[in-house]
Design an enzyme around this catalytic site. Structure first.
Site, PDB file in Angstrom:
ATOM      1  N   GLU A  88      25.546 -93.633  60.048  1.00 12.71           N
ATOM      2  CA  GLU A  88      26.746 -92.983  60.160  1.00 12.71           C
ATOM      3  C   GLU A  88      27.499 -94.268  61.663  1.00 12.71           C
ATOM      4  OE1 GLU A  88      28.505 -89.047  61.528  1.00 12.71           O
ATOM      5  OE2 GLU A  88      26.463 -88.549  60.232  1.00 12.71           O
ATOM      6  N   CYS A 101      31.344 -96.978  67.634  1.00 11.37           N
ATOM      7  CA  CYS A 101      29.924 -95.914  67.657  1.00 11.37           C
ATOM      8  C   CYS A 101      28.963 -96.563  66.943  1.00 11.37           C
ATOM      9  CB  CYS A 101      30.800 -94.495  67.750  1.00 11.37           C
ATOM     10  SG  CYS A 101      29.094 -93.414  68.185  1.00 11.37           S
ATOM     11  N   CYS A 108      16.923 -88.381  64.960  1.00  8.07           N
ATOM     12  CA  CYS A 108      16.677 -88.582  66.178  1.00  8.07           C
ATOM     13  C   CYS A 108      15.951 -86.621  66.787  1.00  8.07           C
ATOM     14  CB  CYS A 108      18.231 -87.520  67.260  1.00  8.07           C
ATOM     15  SG  CYS A 108      17.417 -88.006  68.789  1.00  8.07           S
ATOM     16  N   CYS A 112      17.877 -81.997  71.187  1.00 11.42           N
ATOM     17  CA  CYS A 112      19.079 -81.631  71.627  1.00 11.42           C
ATOM     18  C   CYS A 112      19.400 -79.801  70.372  1.00 11.42           C
ATOM     19  CB  CYS A 112      20.634 -81.469  72.404  1.00 11.42           C
ATOM     20  SG  CYS A 112      19.971 -83.207  73.070  1.00 11.42           S
ATOM     21  N   CYS A 115      23.557 -80.433  68.824  1.00 12.49           N
ATOM     22  CA  CYS A 115      23.679 -81.656  68.304  1.00 12.49           C
ATOM     23  C   CYS A 115      23.472 -81.543  66.548  1.00 12.49           C
ATOM     24  CB  CYS A 115      23.284 -83.220  68.747  1.00 12.49           C
ATOM     25  SG  CYS A 115      23.846 -84.777  67.999  1.00 12.49           S
ATOM     26  N   GLY A 159      20.693 -90.801  67.179  1.00 14.23           N
ATOM     27  CA  GLY A 159      20.028 -91.309  68.073  1.00 14.23           C
ATOM     28  C   GLY A 159      19.397 -91.160  69.382  1.00 14.23           C
ATOM     29  N   SER A 191      24.817 -94.086  76.040  1.00 14.50           N
ATOM     30  CA  SER A 191      24.800 -92.929  75.938  1.00 14.50           C
ATOM     31  C   SER A 191      22.871 -91.967  75.739  1.00 14.50           C
ATOM     32  CB  SER A 191      25.469 -92.425  75.848  1.00 14.50           C
ATOM     33  OG  SER A 191      25.620 -90.843  75.623  1.00 14.50           O
ATOM     34  N   SER A 214      24.145 -87.719  78.945  1.00 12.50           N
ATOM     35  CA  SER A 214      24.316 -86.415  78.727  1.00 12.50           C
ATOM     36  C   SER A 214      23.543 -84.834  79.548  1.00 12.50           C
ATOM     37  CB  SER A 214      23.784 -86.357  76.893  1.00 12.50           C
ATOM     38  OG  SER A 214      24.891 -87.348  76.027  1.00 12.50           O
ATOM     39  N   LEU A 215      24.717 -84.970  80.222  1.00 12.69           N
ATOM     40  CA  LEU A 215      24.054 -83.860  81.126  1.00 12.69           C
ATOM     41  C   LEU A 215      24.497 -82.921  80.909  1.00 12.69           C
ATOM     42  CD1 LEU A 215      22.701 -83.186  84.403  1.00 12.69           C
ATOM     43  CD2 LEU A 215      25.272 -83.175  84.804  1.00 12.69           C
ATOM     44  N   HIS A 216      25.483 -82.242  81.395  1.00 11.07           N
ATOM     45  CA  HIS A 216      25.397 -81.221  79.512  1.00 11.07           C
ATOM     46  C   HIS A 216      25.010 -79.049  80.646  1.00 11.07           C
ATOM     47  CE1 HIS A 216      26.660 -83.664  76.274  1.00 11.07           C
ATOM     48  NE2 HIS A 216      26.146 -83.553  76.157  1.00 11.07           N
ATOM     49  N   ASN A 290      31.960 -80.284  69.469  1.00 13.93           N
ATOM     50  CA  ASN A 290      32.214 -79.754  68.155  1.00 13.93           C
ATOM     51  C   ASN A 290      31.695 -79.428  67.489  1.00 13.93           C
ATOM     52  OD1 ASN A 290      34.516 -82.250  67.039  1.00 13.93           O
ATOM     53  ND2 ASN A 290      32.948 -83.601  68.620  1.00 13.93           N
ATOM     54  N   CYS A 333      28.556 -86.011  66.364  1.00 18.52           N
ATOM     55  CA  CYS A 333      27.049 -86.834  65.580  1.00 18.52           C
ATOM     56  C   CYS A 333      26.582 -86.335  64.461  1.00 18.52           C
ATOM     57  CB  CYS A 333      26.457 -87.455  66.830  1.00 18.52           C
ATOM     58  SG  CYS A 333      26.251 -86.588  68.475  1.00 18.52           S
TER      59      CYS A 333
HETATM   60  N1  SAH Z   1      20.994 -89.960  72.598  1.00 17.59           N
HETATM   61  C1  SAH Z   1      22.058 -90.009  72.933  1.00 17.59           C
HETATM   62  C2  SAH Z   1      23.583 -90.455  72.406  1.00 17.59           C
HETATM   63  C3  SAH Z   1      23.981 -89.666  71.699  1.00 17.59           C
HETATM   64  S1  SAH Z   1      25.156 -88.216  71.217  1.00 17.59           S
HETATM   65  C4  SAH Z   1      22.545 -88.897  73.555  1.00 17.59           C
HETATM   66  O1  SAH Z   1      22.363 -88.019  74.255  1.00 17.59           O
HETATM   67  O2  SAH Z   1      23.944 -89.430  75.012  1.00 17.59           O
HETATM   68  C5  SAH Z   1      27.034 -89.202  71.761  1.00 17.59           C
HETATM   69  C6  SAH Z   1      27.253 -87.478  73.068  1.00 17.59           C
HETATM   70  O3  SAH Z   1      27.986 -86.473  72.439  1.00 17.59           O
HETATM   71  C7  SAH Z   1      26.205 -86.924  73.960  1.00 17.59           C
HETATM   72  O4  SAH Z   1      26.692 -87.275  74.734  1.00 17.59           O
HETATM   73  C8  SAH Z   1      25.448 -86.248  73.171  1.00 17.59           C
HETATM   74  O5  SAH Z   1      25.229 -85.069  73.972  1.00 17.59           O
HETATM   75  C9  SAH Z   1      26.853 -85.477  72.251  1.00 17.59           C
HETATM   76  N2  SAH Z   1      26.797 -84.691  71.464  1.00 17.59           N
HETATM   77  C10 SAH Z   1      26.711 -84.529  70.454  1.00 17.59           C
HETATM   78  N3  SAH Z   1      26.664 -83.342  69.911  1.00 17.59           N
HETATM   79  C11 SAH Z   1      27.844 -83.002  70.140  1.00 17.59           C
HETATM   80  C12 SAH Z   1      29.115 -82.113  69.561  1.00 17.59           C
HETATM   81  N4  SAH Z   1      28.232 -81.020  68.061  1.00 17.59           N
HETATM   82  N5  SAH Z   1      29.393 -82.113  70.111  1.00 17.59           N
HETATM   83  C13 SAH Z   1      29.915 -82.217  71.001  1.00 17.59           C
HETATM   84  N6  SAH Z   1      29.265 -83.525  71.829  1.00 17.59           N
HETATM   85  C14 SAH Z   1      28.459 -83.475  71.218  1.00 17.59           C
END
Ligand code: SAH
Length: 345
Positions: A88, A101, A108, A112, A115, A159, A191, A214-216, A290, A333
């Site tokens: 997508e 995007c 993947c 995480c 995701c 991915g 990213s 993507s630190l989080h 999300n 994603c």
């Molecule tokens: N694999 C890469 C790029 C893809 S994800 C990465 O990890 O950065 C793009 C961004 O969306 C990342 O920051 C990821 O952590 C975030 N993401 C994934 N699922 C999400 C969700 N359900 N809500 C908000 N952000 C999300």
């Protein structure tokens, strides 16, 4: 699967065409056609050359299967690859241009917890040409008298781009090439969940894209809870790689931080983030999580997101709450693909 013509650089296309006995201007015609998102069979070239090419190369490596249009103007695409796999993409429209995007893998393997892309694991890597074709076809849908086409690219679809480094770096070379679609590295963001050795390699590639991490979470322990990659690399190692990236490219880097209620969204976490990032040439993007229906994690409230941003700003860290686009069409994603695959079953 046949080979993919869009994998080739312009020089390689030239060699291929001359190897097939065609005149050099045919390579140019071919490249122009591909850039416009055309199938090989639709490009106006010598029939013998066309036949030789379609015998060996996929006519249409990336096909638009479905388009969903959001009330806010963004569009979400489901693409079908030549082997039937589905990926997508999204196009977000801003005042300054159109940001696409793109996906870099089918599925993947990073795992995480928040995701949707990783739910079914990794199916396969995309080739550079499959990544580039996503841009070609979407650009072709939008480049007309009224619109400028794709001006910016983010590698934030499904991915992990640095888990497919070889193809992703070939994509970056070809998408920024002057004789190609020629999108500037400054307009591209990559990213990553933080595959440290590959961040160093990316810095050495000589294509200064915007690096987004993507630190989080603010601690390794918290990160390990939500992102399995944290078992391999620590936050300190990631920050070291970011410093190297800045040294090499002069580009400020960005941290993505998705606010999850009861997990990482309290004042205490904002303060920890300040301590971690203070003095660094960076920016923090706060994302409203999300919610993914297969996962139990809950988004923090909007008010909490703005409060979190205010604490960061006061502590000297530049931060924005990312405007959420396309929530009505499956914003996060993997959500659209996951929904599509489930409906297929
Ligand atoms: N694999 C890469 C790029 C893809 S994800 C990465 O990890 O950065 C793009 C961004 O969306 C990342 O920051 C990821 O952590 C975030 N993401 C994934 N699922 C999400 C969700 N359900 N809500 C908000 N952000 C999300």
């Amino acid at each position: 699967m046949k080979k993919i013509l869009q994998d080739l650089s312009f020089e390689q296309l030239n060699e291929l065409v001359s190897g097939l006995g065609a005149k050099p201007f045919r390579a140019k015609q071919l490249a122009e056609g591909l850039k416009k998102g055309k199938k090989i069979s639709e490009i106006n070239i010598d029939p013998a050359l066309k036949q030789a090419l379609t015998a060996e190369y996929e006519d249409e490596p990336v096909r638009v299967e479905k388009v969903l249009r959001s009330a806010d103007g963004s569009e979400k695409y489901l693409f079908r690859l030549a082997d039937g796999n589905i990926i997508e993409g999204v196009l977000m429209k801003y005042k300054y241009g159109n940001t696409q995007c793109v996906s870099t893998q089918v599925g993947c393997r990073m795992g995480c917890k928040f995701c949707a892309s990783t739910l079914g694991g990794l199916v396969r890597n995309l080739t550079s040409g499959e990544i580039l074709s996503q841009v070609y076809v979407v650009n072709a849908m939008h480049q007309n008298g009224r619109e400028r086409g794709v001006t910016n690219i983010v590698l934030m679809g499904s991915g992990e781009p640095l888990d497919n480094f070889c193809e992703v770096s070939a994509f970056l070379k070809n998408v920024t090439a002057e004789d190609g679609i020629n999108i500037s590295a400054r307009n591209i963001s990559l990213s990553t969940c933080g595959i440290v050795p590959k961040i160093y390699e990316l810095a050495d590639l000589g294509i200064p894209v915007n690096l987004t991490i993507s630190l989080h979470q603010t601690t390794d322990e918290g990160r390990r809870r939500t992102m399995p990659v944290a078992n391999k690399y620590t936050i300190a190692e990631i920050l070291g790689a970011c410093s190297y990236y800045f040294e090499k490219t002069g580009r400020r880097y960005i941290f993505e931080y998705s606010l999850i209620a009861g997990e990482n969204a309290d004042k205490k976490h904002a303060e920890e983030l300040i301590a971690l990032l203070k003095g660094r040439p960076c920016h923090v993007n706060l994302i409203r999580l999300n919610e993914v229906k297969e996962r139990s994690l809950k988004a923090a409230a909007d008010a909490q997101a703005y409060k979190f941003a205010a604490v960061l700003e006061k502590g000297g860290i530049s931060a924005t709450v990312r405007r959420s686009v396309g929530a009505d069409i499956g914003g996060a994603c993997g959500q659209l693909r996951a929904g599509y695959l489930a409906q297929d079953d």
